[in-house]
Design a protein around this motif. Structure first.
Motif, PDB file in Angstrom:
ATOM      1  N   GLU A  27       1.172  -1.148   0.701  1.00  0.00           N
ATOM      2  CA  GLU A  27       0.022  -0.072  -0.324  1.00  0.00           C
ATOM      3  C   GLU A  27       0.846   1.738  -0.087  1.00  0.00           C
ATOM      4  O   GLU A  27       1.627   1.238  -0.188  1.00  0.00           O
ATOM      5  CB  GLU A  27      -0.805   0.051   1.015  1.00  0.00           C
ATOM      6  N   VAL A  28       0.242   2.479  -0.334  1.00  0.00           N
ATOM      7  CA  VAL A  28       1.035   3.575  -0.749  1.00  0.00           C
ATOM      8  C   VAL A  28       0.651   4.125   0.868  1.00  0.00           C
ATOM      9  O   VAL A  28      -0.412   3.989   1.235  1.00  0.00           O
ATOM     10  CB  VAL A  28       0.988   4.426  -1.332  1.00  0.00           C
ATOM     11  N   ARG A  29       1.998   5.074   1.112  1.00  0.00           N
ATOM     12  CA  ARG A  29       1.690   5.634   2.448  1.00  0.00           C
ATOM     13  C   ARG A  29       2.444   6.589   2.395  1.00  0.00           C
ATOM     14  O   ARG A  29       3.557   6.710   2.357  1.00  0.00           O
ATOM     15  CB  ARG A  29       1.932   5.109   3.719  1.00  0.00           C
ATOM     16  N   PHE A  33       6.031   2.864  -1.138  1.00  0.00           N
ATOM     17  CA  PHE A  33       5.137   1.624  -0.558  1.00  0.00           C
ATOM     18  C   PHE A  33       5.689   1.399   0.534  1.00  0.00           C
ATOM     19  O   PHE A  33       6.694   0.846   0.243  1.00  0.00           O
ATOM     20  CB  PHE A  33       5.515   1.443  -1.917  1.00  0.00           C
ATOM     21  N   PHE A  34       4.485   0.231   0.604  1.00  0.00           N
ATOM     22  CA  PHE A  34       4.864  -0.038   2.926  1.00  0.00           C
ATOM     23  C   PHE A  34       4.100  -1.966   1.911  1.00  0.00           C
ATOM     24  O   PHE A  34       3.436  -1.847   1.540  1.00  0.00           O
ATOM     25  CB  PHE A  34       4.599   0.461   3.800  1.00  0.00           C
ATOM     26  N   THR A 264       4.466  13.809  -2.665  1.00  0.00           N
ATOM     27  CA  THR A 264       3.823  13.334  -1.435  1.00  0.00           C
ATOM     28  C   THR A 264       3.093  11.871  -1.972  1.00  0.00           C
ATOM     29  O   THR A 264       1.770  11.567  -0.804  1.00  0.00           O
ATOM     30  CB  THR A 264       2.470  14.622  -1.226  1.00  0.00           C
ATOM     31  N   ILE A 265       3.580  11.538  -2.498  1.00  0.00           N
ATOM     32  CA  ILE A 265       3.368  10.243  -3.693  1.00  0.00           C
ATOM     33  C   ILE A 265       4.584   9.642  -3.643  1.00  0.00           C
ATOM     34  O   ILE A 265       5.432  10.052  -4.209  1.00  0.00           O
ATOM     35  CB  ILE A 265       2.483  10.270  -4.733  1.00  0.00           C
ATOM     36  N   PRO A 266       5.079   8.465  -3.642  1.00  0.00           N
ATOM     37  CA  PRO A 266       6.202   7.560  -4.504  1.00  0.00           C
ATOM     38  C   PRO A 266       6.468   7.626  -5.349  1.00  0.00           C
ATOM     39  O   PRO A 266       5.392   7.768  -6.460  1.00  0.00           O
ATOM     40  CB  PRO A 266       5.506   5.941  -4.101  1.00  0.00           C
TER      41      PRO A 266
END
Length: 478
Positions: A27-29, A33-34, A264-266
């Motif tokens: 998921e994206v945090r 990505f995590f 603020t995003i990968p």
């Protein structure tokens, strides 16, 4: 004792085939990505995978890159040995069964990022006139891709589009349509998928509009529910590091690091690996995965198989055997220098960054759209989103019973590589360069013969047999 252990080995192999392990979903945090279970950061160490290029996508013959389990097994063994944890697949047919291939890559600890479009008419956004291609039939196709791949835990994400904006002129009308496609995909996923699957865009590295593209895709629209049209990640097709004389400054990597530090995003390279100097030495790899570039989430080398554009890591011969190129050896060497602990450590500060509000002030180039009012869902599209498409082909993970490819693989010195077998990663884990078995890569030497040699044989030692017997004893006692 040796002969008595053979039935035990057979039983162990049989039991193992029934256990369908799975990588943990991602998921994206914030900027990263995590892994949803371990909470470790997932850094993309990947390769773009499209054997045969665009010509390898033949829906009229029910063929795409993930439709043949024997081919995928061969390539998964090679890619696992290389050390990758992710592949990008450009063209898939949503009506085909991809269970064998998806399960093989899952077994190997390799994620998949799937493009929802294809080069065929009606299966992508028309760059020249996007309004003509955004219709119910197109949505049916891309939602079909979601249905096909949603149940595979190793589906890392979907690309909504690839290089739709490749110059200033194509940036005037396309941005709102790309965000509209992302809105529709994410809306469909929220209604018909039991987990969140990220959706993002793969951009051309056109520096005069790059920052504007990134801002347009990551910004937050005021009043939009859950910001469904916003990209979950941003891919960049970048070929700026060329040859052994390149530096982070000359390749523009320091500029990219400064630009994306506030993302603020990968952000990751959805394609990289300049081929102006051959063979490629991939000296950008240690820098890309080093402490100077931790704001990026890695990248995907272009590309697995040798095609007309001359970017291949391997040659796929006419008889189905594979010959590794020197580029493969060089990339494998670079991968094995990576600090896995650094790659798995997230940036806690970046997770707290707030996306900018979408406004005309974010866009500096006069040619790129400043319109954040998105096209409405086309007629019939909302019904598809609400009710789902008719008769979708839905994939599922299946057991991997065969782990030994039937096709031979040759090193770059022309010698056949022995003892090839797909290694099952531990449940929930993904492949890493340090997990890759040694010996698949070879030193540069003469070109292999594409028509000689048999499939690699697999040899087991007594130690393996004893371990197998021990495992059998544990399993039979459960």
């Amino acid at each position: 004792m040796f002969s008595n252990m053979l039935p035990a080995v057979a039983l162990v192999a049989s039991l193992a085939a029934r256990v369908a392990v799975a990588v943990n979903p991602v998921e994206v945090r914030g900027q990263d990505f995590f892994d949803t279970v371990t909470n470790n950061r997932v850094m993309i160490v990947g390769v773009d995978y499209q054997p045969g290029g665009q010509a390898g996508y033949m829906p009229q013959r029910q063929i795409d890159a993930l439709s043949d389990g024997d081919v995928c097994l061969r390539d998964a063994v090679v890619l696992q040995s290389l050390g990758v944890n992710t592949i990008r697949v450009y063209n898939v047919d949503p009506t085909l069964n991809h269970d064998d291939c998806a399960s093989i890559f899952n077994y190997a600890g390799i994620y998949m990022i799937i493009d929802v479009n294809s080069p065929l008419g009606g299966e992508s956004i028309n760059r020249a006139e996007p309004w003509t291609s955004y219709h119910e039939g197109y949505l049916t196709r891309i939602f079909g891709v979601v249905e096909n791949f949603k149940n595979y835990p190793n589906t890392l994400g979907f690309f909504s589009a690839n290089e739709v904006m490749n110059d200033v002129e194509s940036s005037e009308f396309n941005p709102p349509y790309i965000r509209a496609v992302q809105r529709d995909l994410k809306n469909y996923i929220s209604k018909h998928v039991t987990r969140t699957i990220p959706v993002g865009y793969s951009a051309a590295d056109v520096r005069e509009i790059l920052e504007d593209q990134w801002n347009y895709m990551q910004c937050s629209v005021q009043g939009e529910d859950d910001n469904l049209s916003r990209s979950d990640f941003f891919g960049l097709n970048s070929y700026s590091w060329c040859g052994g004389d390149a530096t982070p400054q000359s390749a523009g990597y320091t500029t990219l690091a400064a630009l994306f530090d506030s993302s603020t995003i990968p952000v990751f390279f959805s394609e990289y690996g300049c081929n102006e100097v051959k063979p490629r030495v991939f000296e950008e790899v240690p820098y890309l995965y080093g402490p100077e570039m931790t704001m990026l989430s890695g990248g995907l080398v272009y590309e697995y198989s040798q095609e007309e554009a001359d970017y291949g890591l391997v040659d796929i011969n006419d008889n189905g055997t594979v010959s590794l190129r020197v580029d493969f050896d060089n990339l494998q060497t670079q991968y094995r220098t990576l600090n896995i602990t650094l790659l798995e450590t997230g940036n806690s500060t970046a997770a707290t960054l707030t996306p900018p509000r979408c406004s005309a002030n974010l866009i500096s180039n006069a040619g790129l759209s400043k319109n954040f009012t998105l096209p409405r869902v086309p007629p019939g599209g909302q019904q598809l989103i609400d009710n789902g498409i008719d008769n979708p082909t839905q994939g599922r993970i299946v057991d991997v019973s065969n782990t030994r490819p039937s096709q031979a693989v040759y090193g770059s010195n022309g010698q056949q590589i022995q003892n090839l077998e797909l290694r099952q990663v531990a449940n929930g884990e993904s492949n890493t360069p340090t997990d890759a078995s040694s010996g698949t890569g070879t030193n540069p030497a003469s070109s292999p013969s594409p028509t000689t040699g048999a499939a690699g044989k697999v040899e087991f030692g007594v130690g393996y047999l004893m371990a197998a017997a021990a495992m059998m004893a544990v399993w039979t006692s459960i």
